[in-house]
Design a protein around this motif. Structure first.
Motif, PDB file in Angstrom:
ATOM      1  N   ARG A   1       9.454 -38.186   1.394  1.00  0.00           N
ATOM      2  CA  ARG A   1       8.140 -38.837   1.428  1.00  0.00           C
ATOM      3  C   ARG A   1       8.143 -40.090   0.549  1.00  0.00           C
ATOM      4  O   ARG A   1       7.555 -41.106   0.906  1.00  0.00           O
ATOM      5  N   GLU A   2       8.801 -40.003  -0.594  1.00  0.00           N
ATOM      6  CA  GLU A   2       8.873 -41.165  -1.487  1.00  0.00           C
ATOM      7  C   GLU A   2       9.600 -42.322  -0.817  1.00  0.00           C
ATOM      8  O   GLU A   2       9.203 -43.489  -0.948  1.00  0.00           O
ATOM      9  N   ALA A   3      10.678 -42.014  -0.085  1.00  0.00           N
ATOM     10  CA  ALA A   3      11.429 -43.065   0.601  1.00  0.00           C
ATOM     11  C   ALA A   3      10.578 -43.710   1.692  1.00  0.00           C
ATOM     12  O   ALA A   3      10.627 -44.929   1.889  1.00  0.00           O
ATOM     13  N   LEU A   4       9.789 -42.902   2.379  1.00  0.00           N
ATOM     14  CA  LEU A   4       8.922 -43.447   3.417  1.00  0.00           C
ATOM     15  C   LEU A   4       7.823 -44.312   2.808  1.00  0.00           C
ATOM     16  O   LEU A   4       7.454 -45.354   3.365  1.00  0.00           O
ATOM     17  N   MET A   5       7.299 -43.897   1.640  1.00  0.00           N
ATOM     18  CA  MET A   5       6.306 -44.728   0.960  1.00  0.00           C
ATOM     19  C   MET A   5       6.911 -46.080   0.593  1.00  0.00           C
ATOM     20  O   MET A   5       6.254 -47.115   0.647  1.00  0.00           O
ATOM     21  N   GLU A   6       8.188 -46.064   0.252  1.00  0.00           N
ATOM     22  CA  GLU A   6       8.855 -47.301  -0.157  1.00  0.00           C
ATOM     23  C   GLU A   6       9.167 -48.190   1.037  1.00  0.00           C
ATOM     24  O   GLU A   6       8.911 -49.400   1.006  1.00  0.00           O
ATOM     25  N   HIS A   7       9.686 -47.600   2.121  1.00  0.00           N
ATOM     26  CA  HIS A   7      10.158 -48.398   3.243  1.00  0.00           C
ATOM     27  C   HIS A   7       9.077 -48.717   4.273  1.00  0.00           C
ATOM     28  O   HIS A   7       9.119 -49.781   4.900  1.00  0.00           O
ATOM     29  N   VAL A   8       8.142 -47.806   4.488  1.00  0.00           N
ATOM     30  CA  VAL A   8       7.100 -48.023   5.498  1.00  0.00           C
ATOM     31  C   VAL A   8       5.826 -48.569   4.866  1.00  0.00           C
ATOM     32  O   VAL A   8       5.193 -49.469   5.409  1.00  0.00           O
TER      33      VAL A   8
ATOM     34  N   ARG B   1      12.148 -31.396   7.562  1.00  0.00           N
ATOM     35  CA  ARG B   1      13.229 -30.656   6.905  1.00  0.00           C
ATOM     36  C   ARG B   1      12.630 -30.135   5.609  1.00  0.00           C
ATOM     37  O   ARG B   1      12.390 -30.884   4.674  1.00  0.00           O
ATOM     38  N   ARG B   2      12.332 -28.841   5.598  1.00  0.00           N
ATOM     39  CA  ARG B   2      11.554 -28.252   4.517  1.00  0.00           C
ATOM     40  C   ARG B   2      12.139 -28.581   3.145  1.00  0.00           C
ATOM     41  O   ARG B   2      13.318 -28.405   2.895  1.00  0.00           O
ATOM     42  N   GLY B   3      11.264 -29.065   2.281  1.00  0.00           N
ATOM     43  CA  GLY B   3      11.653 -29.393   0.922  1.00  0.00           C
ATOM     44  C   GLY B   3      12.330 -30.743   0.767  1.00  0.00           C
ATOM     45  O   GLY B   3      12.577 -31.191  -0.356  1.00  0.00           O
ATOM     46  N   LEU B   4      12.627 -31.413   1.903  1.00  0.00           N
ATOM     47  CA  LEU B   4      13.353 -32.685   1.832  1.00  0.00           C
ATOM     48  C   LEU B   4      12.565 -33.859   2.397  1.00  0.00           C
ATOM     49  O   LEU B   4      12.509 -34.924   1.799  1.00  0.00           O
ATOM     50  N   GLY B   5      11.978 -33.687   3.586  1.00  0.00           N
ATOM     51  CA  GLY B   5      11.234 -34.786   4.167  1.00  0.00           C
ATOM     52  C   GLY B   5      11.179 -34.696   5.675  1.00  0.00           C
ATOM     53  O   GLY B   5      11.127 -33.606   6.256  1.00  0.00           O
ATOM     54  N   TYR B   6      11.246 -35.853   6.345  1.00  0.00           N
ATOM     55  CA  TYR B   6      11.093 -35.922   7.798  1.00  0.00           C
ATOM     56  C   TYR B   6      12.269 -36.690   8.415  1.00  0.00           C
ATOM     57  O   TYR B   6      12.867 -37.551   7.792  1.00  0.00           O
ATOM     58  N   TYR B   7      12.536 -36.349   9.701  1.00  0.00           N
ATOM     59  CA  TYR B   7      13.555 -37.092  10.430  1.00  0.00           C
ATOM     60  C   TYR B   7      13.168 -37.169  11.902  1.00  0.00           C
ATOM     61  O   TYR B   7      12.335 -36.394  12.379  1.00  0.00           O
ATOM     62  N   PHE B   8      13.768 -38.127  12.604  1.00  0.00           N
ATOM     63  CA  PHE B   8      13.511 -38.279  14.037  1.00  0.00           C
ATOM     64  C   PHE B   8      14.616 -37.596  14.820  1.00  0.00           C
ATOM     65  O   PHE B   8      15.805 -37.838  14.599  1.00  0.00           O
ATOM     66  N   ASN B   9      14.213 -36.768  15.784  1.00  0.00           N
ATOM     67  CA  ASN B   9      15.146 -36.041  16.618  1.00  0.00           C
ATOM     68  C   ASN B   9      15.109 -36.660  18.005  1.00  0.00           C
ATOM     69  O   ASN B   9      14.145 -36.498  18.743  1.00  0.00           O
TER      70      ASN B   9
END
Length: 236
Positions: free
Chosen positions: A183-190, A227-235
């Motif tokens: 989530r932190e990475a998405l806040m930074e990049h998006v 991905r529980r405890g880690l974040g999100y990804y595109f499948n």
């Protein structure tokens, strides 16, 4: 030309502090002390960003944000709230606010968020105004396709009605299928918050809204996966 910030806040001391500090950073400011006046200024003056208090006379911040979005305005909105209830924060984001900050807030953090939201809006405008790219730039992702030139996402050949933030989030995740982003990475990049540390609820709300539009069953997502405890990804 200086960027204009509309401050909609009924406490004059807060307005004065915000106006002073924003002016020091080179911004022009507009002020409104109730919701109706704030909405009118937002529609008539088309500011570059709105700082919007939740608890306002005549019309609360939720209604101001709702009517602004219903009018088709994509002006970045940062909600100011003295309340800690999660429902307030989530509702504000659901209604189209780009971010929120809880009082008392540090001026440094607020200025950073103002800058980030204006920059993101400018970047989106630059993409939409850019010369057409070759057709090969289109991203084919199984049942889904993304056209960066038109800023449109297609599912099973049909265009999806996404907000600018939802499009940016999906495009970023889809640019690296299978890679998990915190989530932190998405806040930074998006969201363009460099080195972000803090509340990441905005990401969860944006993902939930995105899933409602792209998934066959939002409760069992196939494209935007957790991905529980880690974040999100595109499948793909």
């Amino acid at each position: 030309m200086s960027k204009r910030i509309l401050i909609v806040e009924d406490e004059k001391n807060i307005v004065d502090i915000l106006s002073f500090n924003l002016s020091k950073e080179g911004y022009d400011t507009l002020e409104a002390y109730d919701g109706q006046a704030g909405l009118q200024l937002a529609l008539e003056q088309d500011p570059d960003l709105v700082l919007l208090d939740l608890m306002l006379p005549k019309m609360d911040g939720f209604d101001v944000c709702r009517q602004l979005r219903q009018a088709g305005r994509n002006t970045p909105v940062i909600m100011l709230t003295a309340r800690e209830e999660e429902t307030d924060k989530v509702l504000g984001l659901e209604l189209g606010a780009d971010d929120y900050i809880t009082k008392p807030f540090s001026m440094r953090e607020l200025l950073a968020r103002v800058k980030a939201n204006i920059r993101r809006n400018e970047m989106a405008g630059a993409v939409s105004a850019a010369p057409a790219k070759p057709a090969g730039q289109r991203m084919e992702l199984g049942r889904m396709a993304i056209d960066p030139e038109l800023m449109v996402v297609y599912k099973d050949g049909r265009p999806l009605e996404l907000t600018q933030r939802e499009y940016e989030l999906l495009r970023f995740l889809a640019s690296q299928p299978g890679k998990v982003f915190s989530r932190e990475a998405l806040m930074e990049h998006v969201w363009n918050y460099e080195g972000y540390v803090g509340d990441v609820r905005a990401v969860d709300v944006a993902v939930r809204r995105l899933r409602e539009k792209v998934e066959d069953d939002p409760a069992a997502p196939q494209f935007v996966v957790t991905r529980r405890g880690l974040g999100y990804y595109f499948n793909a």
